[in-house]
Design an enzyme around this catalytic site. Structure first.
Site, short mmCIF file in Angstrom:
data_model
loop_
_atom_site.label_atom_id
_atom_site.label_comp_id
_atom_site.label_asym_id
_atom_site.label_seq_id
_atom_site.Cartn_x
_atom_site.Cartn_y
_atom_site.Cartn_z
N HIS A 189 7.97 96.15 38.88
CA HIS A 189 7.15 95.98 40.08
C HIS A 189 6.45 94.62 40.10
O HIS A 189 6.42 93.94 41.13
CB HIS A 189 6.11 97.10 40.17
CG HIS A 189 5.19 96.94 41.33
ND1 HIS A 189 5.57 97.25 42.62
CD2 HIS A 189 3.93 96.46 41.41
CE1 HIS A 189 4.56 96.97 43.44
NE2 HIS A 189 3.57 96.50 42.73
N GLU A 431 27.91 102.66 46.65
CA GLU A 431 27.11 102.55 45.43
C GLU A 431 27.55 103.55 44.37
O GLU A 431 26.97 103.62 43.29
CB GLU A 431 25.62 102.73 45.75
CG GLU A 431 25.33 103.92 46.64
CD GLU A 431 23.96 103.86 47.28
OE1 GLU A 431 23.04 103.27 46.70
OE2 GLU A 431 23.81 104.42 48.39
N ASP A 455 22.73 100.20 42.29
CA ASP A 455 23.19 101.52 41.83
C ASP A 455 24.63 101.49 41.37
O ASP A 455 25.00 102.17 40.41
CB ASP A 455 23.01 102.56 42.94
CG ASP A 455 21.61 103.17 42.94
OD1 ASP A 455 20.91 103.01 41.92
OD2 ASP A 455 21.23 103.79 43.94
N CYS A 502 24.14 94.39 49.80
CA CYS A 502 22.68 94.38 49.95
C CYS A 502 21.96 94.60 48.63
O CYS A 502 20.75 94.85 48.61
CB CYS A 502 22.24 95.42 50.97
SG CYS A 502 22.80 97.10 50.61
#
Length: 568
Positions: A189, A431, A455, A502
């Site tokens: 994060h 994904e 992913d 993406c």
């Protein structure tokens, strides 16, 4: 001069004195109390003071960064309102006649230990949330002042073992020139926020807190992941020149804002941005985004107590479509699960939520919720160039079922006299490896593919991308990944369809030449990466890169691919 190596988390060069952001000593002693009601009241006051602080941080984050980041503090507020945490604490005070500090420490430690013991990265992150929030309450109970990064008024680089979300959003780029943490990775994060704030950062430095004193002159090289301590004059001059060169490079990139993305041999490709809320649109426009390649709608659902209404969703989708003024806008339907959870959606706990009931699986399990989102999207479609994308598709049956619901809602709206666009493209995220392998079959029915590499890589390599112990297996250049990407692109082109990407890989400077050679049609990335990517693509020849593709796909390892591309 000493040197420390870490992970380059956010580009740029920072030169300033060190400011150690240290956790205060929060020592807890067990005490017997006679008036338990007064003690419960004291605990409640500390909770209320913490809530008030978090409300301020959440508001500031929404105004200065984005609603997406503010949702983190919505989650923190929900922790303090959770009766499953607060109830046991007050019960312990009341039943055991103990002080609030001890009851809080014992109860929160139990929850943290329980979450951390789970073999699941999402639950381990929830442990961090509980730890962050209860530390704030404990500080109020003890009368200890926690360091407030927002009060720093000198130019510094922050040194910390780690930065909590509430620490990171208080970093004012006017004074905080960069930061270094002992732990973390590029997808942590704090690293993502550093890139959003555009301040240099190196994470995973391991020994920074043990090696850097307050006031030490520090150079952060966020381009290479290097930290230099007490540099000599020659080194300072060298890095100031590097800093100036980087600023000049950014200024050159800015000149490309209104230019088309065209390769050296005249081939146009599309550069889009990934966004989470309508507020992110400003960054897309300022960085010359030609499309939105991924609108993550789950942030509309997070940081609140109930599902967003159809009208709330319609307003959010319409705002983005209008703001893009006819440019392509790919909206991903709700992708909840895995590392994203809704407090008001009581789903059963799963041992591995990344492989469980999430994304399209959850939407098909809860069709009423899904239909509401689809109606909002369909109503908004008349305001722009909408493309709808279903996430986590594993089988053709899932796609057909999701599209059938979409067409049903479209028919209902039209029967009600509501105008709906007739040119909405419907595609899927690729994904899951099974979908990539079956891309030729999917390509006959979908309008487009968008490859979600974050992913796809972790599923192909069987390695949790948030787990530092297996982070070496997060390999976007691995030939296995590249071959899957080629399979998807070739399948779409054979059917006259297009493929975008993406995931983080789309903005990676090593991956971009490879993806160009593979024929990728659309690259979608963080808005701040668009101009750099446009500049890089303008210097590349698609024909040349196509000539290298066969050799690259025949290489054996990720490192061999990286070395080959760097030497082109």
């Amino acid at each position: 001069m000493n040197r420390i190596s870490g992970i380059a988390a956010s580009n740029g060069i920072a030169i300033a004195k060190a400011f150690r952001l240290e956790n205060p000593e929060l020592t807890v002693d067990k005490k017997n109390v006679a008036d338990t009601q007064a003690e419960i009241q004291r605990f409640g006051q500390a909770v209320n003071e913490s809530i008030a602080e978090l409300e301020v941080i959440k508001k500031r984050t929404a105004e200065e960064i984005s609603d997406k980041e503010a949702a983190i503090f919505g989650a923190h507020l929900l922790v303090l309102e959770d009766p499953e945490l607060i109830g046991p604490i007050t019960d312990k005070i009341n039943n055991d006649n103990v002080n609030a500090e001890f009851a809080l420490h014992e109860t929160s430690t139990m929850f943290v230990d329980m979450f951390e013991a789970m073999d699941n990265e999402y639950m381990k992150e929830r442990a961090a949330d509980v730890r962050d929030v209860t530390k704030r309450v404990l500080a109020h109970l003890l009368g200890v002042k926690i360091q407030n990064p927002s009060m720093i008024t000198d130019e510094v680089v922050v040194i910390a073992e780690d930065l909590t979300p509430s620490d990171t959003v208080q970093l004012n780029p006017k004074y905080i020139k960069g930061f270094i943490t002992d732990i973390g990775g590029r997808t942590s994060h704090s690293a993502i926020l550093a890139r959003t704030l555009e301040i240099p950062a190196v994470v995973g430095a391991k020994s920074a807190m043990g090696s850097i004193d307050n006031g030490t002159i520090v150079i952060i090289d966020g381009l290479e992941g290097e930290i230099l301590l007490n540099p000599d004059e020659a080194t300072l001059v060298e890095y100031k020149e590097k800093q100036t060169a980087f600023a000049g490079q950014k200024a050159e990139w800015a000149k490309l804002k209104n230019e088309a993305t065209v390769t050296k041999d005249g081939v146009e490709v599309e550069l889009g941005a990934n966004i989470g809320t309508p507020k992110d649109l400003t960054g897309v426009i300022e960085n010359g985004g030609e499309a939105i390649g991924l609108y993550r709608t789950e942030f509309l659902y997070m940081g609140r107590d109930e599902f967003p209404t159809e009208q709330e969703q319609f307003d959010a989708y319409s705002a983005v479509l209008k703001g893009m003024e006819g440019k392509p806008t790919v909206v991903r339907t709700l992708d909840i699960g895995g590392d994203k959870e809704l407090s008001y959606l009581k789903l059963p706990k799963e041992l591995n939520p990344f492989l469980g009931l999430r994304a399209i699986r959850l939407c098909l399990e809860m069709p009423d919720m899904f239909r509401t989102q689809l109606r909002a999207l369909l109503r908004a479609s008349v305001h722009g160039n909408l493309k709808i994308m279903f996430p986590m598709i594993a089988t053709l049956d899932e796609f057909r079922e999701a599209k059938a619901l979409l067409l049903e809602e479209k028919a209902k709206l039209e029967a009600e006299g509501v105008e709906v666009s007739d040119s909405i493209e419907v595609g899927i995220m690729v994904e899951i490896p099974s979908t990539a392998v079956m891309a030729d079959t999917f390509a006959k029915e979908v309008d487009f593919f968008s490859i979600g590499t974050n992913d796809l890589i972790q599923y192909t390599m069987a390695a949790d991308r948030m787990n530092e112990s297996v982070s070496y297996l997060y390999q976007p250049y691995n030939p296995a990944i590249l071959r899957l990407v080629k399979t998807v692109i070739d399948a779409s082109h054979k059917e006259g369809k297009w493929t975008g990407m993406c995931g983080e890989m789309a903005g990676d400077e090593i991956a971009i030449p490879i993806l160009l050679g593979l024929g990728l049609d659309e690259f979608s990335m963080s808005a701040s990466s668009i101009l750099k990517a446009r500049s890089q693509l303008s210097r590349l020849s698609k024909a040349d890169m196509e000539g290298h593709t066969e050799h690259i796909l025949g290489l054996a390892t990720s490192q061999e691919v990286e070395d080959y591309v760097k030497n082109l």
